[in-house]
Enzyme design. Structure first.
Site, PDB file in Angstrom:
ATOM      1  NE  ARG A  23      -3.325  -0.108   2.999  1.00  0.00           N
ATOM      2  CZ  ARG A  23      -3.683  -0.253   4.204  1.00  0.00           C
ATOM      3  NH1 ARG A  23      -3.661  -1.454   4.735  1.00  0.00           N
ATOM      4  NH2 ARG A  23      -4.018   0.609   4.821  1.00  0.00           N
ATOM      5  CE  LYS A  30       4.743  -1.541   6.329  1.00  0.00           C
ATOM      6  NZ  LYS A  30       3.209  -1.853   6.582  1.00  0.00           N
ATOM      7  N   GLY A 163      -6.184  -6.349  16.855  1.00  0.00           N
ATOM      8  CA  GLY A 163      -6.476  -7.670  17.764  1.00  0.00           C
ATOM      9  C   GLY A 163      -6.941  -7.290  19.015  1.00  0.00           C
ATOM     10  CG  ASN A 192      -1.836  -7.232  20.350  1.00  0.00           C
ATOM     11  OD1 ASN A 192      -0.977  -6.798  20.911  1.00  0.00           O
ATOM     12  ND2 ASN A 192      -1.689  -8.237  19.282  1.00  0.00           N
ATOM     13  NE  ARG A 338      24.739  22.743  -1.293  1.00  0.00           N
ATOM     14  CZ  ARG A 338      25.510  22.259  -2.375  1.00  0.00           C
ATOM     15  NH1 ARG A 338      25.719  20.984  -2.227  1.00  0.00           N
ATOM     16  NH2 ARG A 338      26.130  22.682  -3.411  1.00  0.00           N
ATOM     17  CE1 TYR A 371      28.199  26.881  -3.188  1.00  0.00           C
ATOM     18  CE2 TYR A 371      30.057  27.308  -5.250  1.00  0.00           C
ATOM     19  CZ  TYR A 371      29.112  26.180  -4.140  1.00  0.00           C
ATOM     20  OH  TYR A 371      29.623  24.952  -4.096  1.00  0.00           O
ATOM     21  CG  ASN A 382      32.404  42.380   4.854  1.00  0.00           C
ATOM     22  OD1 ASN A 382      31.519  42.154   5.523  1.00  0.00           O
ATOM     23  ND2 ASN A 382      32.189  42.912   3.441  1.00  0.00           N
TER      24      ASN A 382
HETATM   25  C1  UD1 Z   1      -0.822  -6.985  14.149  1.00  0.00           C
HETATM   26  C2  UD1 Z   1      -1.723  -7.976  15.549  1.00  0.00           C
HETATM   27  C3  UD1 Z   1      -2.927  -7.438  16.088  1.00  0.00           C
HETATM   28  C4  UD1 Z   1      -2.226  -5.975  16.423  1.00  0.00           C
HETATM   29  C5  UD1 Z   1      -1.757  -5.156  15.335  1.00  0.00           C
HETATM   30  C6  UD1 Z   1      -1.485  -3.859  15.789  1.00  0.00           C
HETATM   31  C7  UD1 Z   1      -0.779 -10.320  14.805  1.00  0.00           C
HETATM   32  C8  UD1 Z   1      -1.482 -11.641  14.334  1.00  0.00           C
HETATM   33  N1  UD1 Z   1      -1.732  -9.382  15.089  1.00  0.00           N
HETATM   34  O1  UD1 Z   1      -1.905  -7.343  13.501  1.00  0.00           O
HETATM   35  O2  UD1 Z   1      -3.202  -8.143  16.997  1.00  0.00           O
HETATM   36  O3  UD1 Z   1      -3.609  -5.368  16.887  1.00  0.00           O
HETATM   37  O4  UD1 Z   1      -0.634  -6.029  14.837  1.00  0.00           O
HETATM   38  O5  UD1 Z   1      -1.176  -3.223  14.702  1.00  0.00           O
HETATM   39  O6  UD1 Z   1       0.272 -10.206  15.113  1.00  0.00           O
HETATM   40  N2  UD1 Z   1       5.422  -9.496   9.768  1.00  0.00           N
HETATM   41  C9  UD1 Z   1       6.552 -10.170   9.241  1.00  0.00           C
HETATM   42  N3  UD1 Z   1       5.914 -11.398   8.891  1.00  0.00           N
HETATM   43  C10 UD1 Z   1       4.574 -11.864   8.619  1.00  0.00           C
HETATM   44  C11 UD1 Z   1       3.700 -11.175   9.015  1.00  0.00           C
HETATM   45  C12 UD1 Z   1       4.014  -9.901   9.788  1.00  0.00           C
HETATM   46  O7  UD1 Z   1       7.478  -9.860   9.134  1.00  0.00           O
HETATM   47  O8  UD1 Z   1       4.576 -12.984   8.172  1.00  0.00           O
HETATM   48  C13 UD1 Z   1       5.754  -8.048  10.236  1.00  0.00           C
HETATM   49  C14 UD1 Z   1       4.999  -7.134   9.433  1.00  0.00           C
HETATM   50  O9  UD1 Z   1       6.012  -6.378   8.599  1.00  0.00           O
HETATM   51  C15 UD1 Z   1       4.665  -5.972  10.660  1.00  0.00           C
HETATM   52  C16 UD1 Z   1       4.355  -6.767  11.732  1.00  0.00           C
HETATM   53  O10 UD1 Z   1       5.001  -7.963  11.418  1.00  0.00           O
HETATM   54  O11 UD1 Z   1       5.901  -5.197  10.879  1.00  0.00           O
HETATM   55  C17 UD1 Z   1       2.830  -7.016  11.923  1.00  0.00           C
HETATM   56  O12 UD1 Z   1       2.280  -7.568  10.876  1.00  0.00           O
HETATM   57  P1  UD1 Z   1       0.960  -6.952  10.221  1.00  0.00           P
HETATM   58  O13 UD1 Z   1       0.294  -8.079   9.173  1.00  0.00           O
HETATM   59  O14 UD1 Z   1       0.737  -5.413  10.091  1.00  0.00           O
HETATM   60  O15 UD1 Z   1      -0.055  -7.247  11.605  1.00  0.00           O
HETATM   61  P2  UD1 Z   1      -1.504  -6.764  11.746  1.00  0.00           P
HETATM   62  O16 UD1 Z   1      -2.641  -7.540  10.764  1.00  0.00           O
HETATM   63  O17 UD1 Z   1      -1.532  -5.354  11.914  1.00  0.00           O
END
Ligand code: UD1
Ligand code: MG
Length: 473
Positions: A23, A30, A163, A192, A338, A371, A382
């Protein structure tokens, strides 16, 4: 026999950073998108470092050299574990299984903490960049009191997508993902934040039992809670604000996170003794240092690598990157500094002046339209309006030095490499190609010729020509 002091557990941090972040609509992963001049991953690495992590593991998509380079630069000791398939947060943590089984003896047998106890473990998310080291320390704290799992949670009026933290009385019993939640569970507003702390004694055993029998078919890290409760282990909840827990999935959320970080940086600059006249128009970097009694006018951008010492003034609409301003220096308005620019005490540069890799000695001035690149300007020199150091010959850069107390007349070009001596004087409009000795005058321009009455004579002659032309048939 005396009882040995209990070994203090060290901290392992696992940062989940796999996933393309579709996204974001970007070629960049990201977690490499930047906030206040540092990648989101960089912010999270800084937070886990601040929380005292002795070992850091980053779980990333395989083959991302850019992510690996960022980690090598910001957390050189961190290990990278590839997650080949993205099967959920618990699956991601288990990609770093090796670091979980290392325990305290990873550095060799030093007799400390090698009695079968694991480290404290925190799991952070690479796309949750506002989290602070202080919050991670609070998240870890209940482990020392015997908690097996610690959940970071917040209350919100808009819980959709998160969650839910399910409780029975005061006890946490499970976390239910939105997709799997019943109507009643969806009404729960305790959410969560995703990040979690786990006792090293139980982490692996819990994680390995997590299944994927749920609506998403994923291995959910939050399922560690119900498993721990089922085993009679203690689960704690630590509160966090929703703002600090927010994740970034698209550029809109990136903008929201940037605003939050800017607000934090401005506040800490203000509390440190800097006046920001219009704080919301001043942009800071994660590493900007502003001293006491610094005055920053509206619309100033501090890119990375800027240190401003006490009592400096940065006037409106200036842009600074890799710059040091020493006490009492003054910049702008409309200045660009810079590439390692340094203003020593009390030096000043004014409007439409650009400095690149240039040092101005104490009290030196370049007030307008100038510059200075690859230049050294001595104390109290100066530099007049419109002065240009011609530092580039199309192939290489060359240096210009201007001695203490020298005076560079307006609209001069100093063709580098060239040196202007101490106290020397360059006449305005000069193109200086040879060194000027101390105390000398250099004039390098056409000599002025003045012809009295010439203008009147010329106009009359031109008029006469015109009349003669008109009289012709
Ligand atoms: C997760 C939590 C959810 C919580 C929310 C908060 C889980 C199952 N759910 O959901 O309870 O409310 O975060 O924002 O954990 N990632 C990996 N590999 C994977 C999956 C995820 O590296 O296979 C990493 C993603 O890059 C990200 C993080 O884990 O940084 C969270 O994953 P994401 O898919 O965003 O979880 P949520 O659905 O947001
Ligand atoms: Mg998320």
């Amino acid at each position: 026999m005396t009882t040995p002091a209990p070994a203090r557990r060290s901290l392992t941090a696992i940062v989940l950073a796999a996933g393309k972040g579709t996204r974001m609509r970007s070629d960049l992963p990201k977690v490499l998108h930047r906030l206040a001049g540092r990648s989101m991953l960089g912010h999270v690495l800084a937070a886990v470092q601040a929380a005292g992590a002795a070992r850091i593991a980053v779980v990333a998509e395989p083959g991302r050299d850019d992510v690996a380079r960022e980690i090598a630069a910001l957390a050189p000791g961190a290990a990278i574990y590839p997650q080949v398939e993205r099967l959920g947060t618990a699956h991601a943590v288990l990609a770093a299984r090796a670091i979980l089984s290392q325990g305290d003896d990873g550095e060799g047998d030093d007799g400390e903490g090698d009695d079968g106890e694991g480290d404290d473990v925190i799991v952070a998310f690479g796309d949750t960049p506002l989290i602070t080291g202080e919050t991670l320390s609070r998240l870890r704290a209940p482990l020392a009191e015997g908690a097996a799992v610690v959940v970071l949670a917040f209350e919100t009026e808009a819980p959709a997508g998160y969650g839910r933290v399910l409780t029975e009385g005061a006890r946490v019993v499970a976390i239910r993902e939105e997709k799997d939640a019943s109507e009643a569970e969806r009404a729960v507003r305790l959410c969560n934040a995703g990040l979690m702390a786990l006792s090293g004694d139980h982490a692996l055993a819990l994680l390995e039992r997590i299944g994927n029998d749920n609506a998403a078919g994923e291995y959910y890290l939050p399922d560690a809670v119900a498993l721990a409760v089922g085993d009679g282990l203690s689960v704690a909840v630590v509160p966090v604000t929703e703002a600090e827990a927010q994740g970034v999935n698209d550029r809109v959320q990136l903008g929201v996170a940037e605003a939050a970080i800017q607000a934090r940086l401005r506040r800490s600059a203000q509390l440190g003794g800097a006046t920001l006249v219009a704080p919301e128009t001043v942009f800071l970097s994660h590493d900007t240092i502003l001293g006491r009694d610094v005055l920053v006018e509206p619309n100033v951008v501090f890119d990375t690598g800027v240190r401003v010492d006490d009592g400096c003034v940065v006037h409106a609409f200036s842009h600074l990157k890799d710059v040091r301003l020493e006490a009492g220096a003054s910049v702008g308005p409309f200045a660009r500094l810079r590439g390692g620019a340094v203003l020593e005490a009390g030096a000043s540069i004014g409007n439409f002046v650009e400095l690149k890799n240039a040092r101005l000695g104490p009290g030196a001035k370049a007030a307008h339209l100038t510059y200075l690149g690859d230049a050294e300007v001595g104390a109290r020199a100066n530099v007049g309006a419109g002065t240009i150091t011609c530092n580039y010959d199309g192939v290489s850069k060359h240096r210009t030095t201007i001695g203490a107390g020298a005076f560079i007349g307006s609209n001069s070009a100093l063709v580098a490499p060239v040196a202007i001596g101490e106290g020397a004087f360059v006449a305005s409009g000069s193109v200086i190609t040879d060194d000027v000795p101390d105390g000398a005058l250099a004039v390098a321009r056409g000599r002025q010729a003045t012809k009295p009455g010439w203008a009147e004579w010329k106009r009359a002659a031109l008029q006469a020509e015109k009349v003669a032309r008109a009289g012709k048939p």
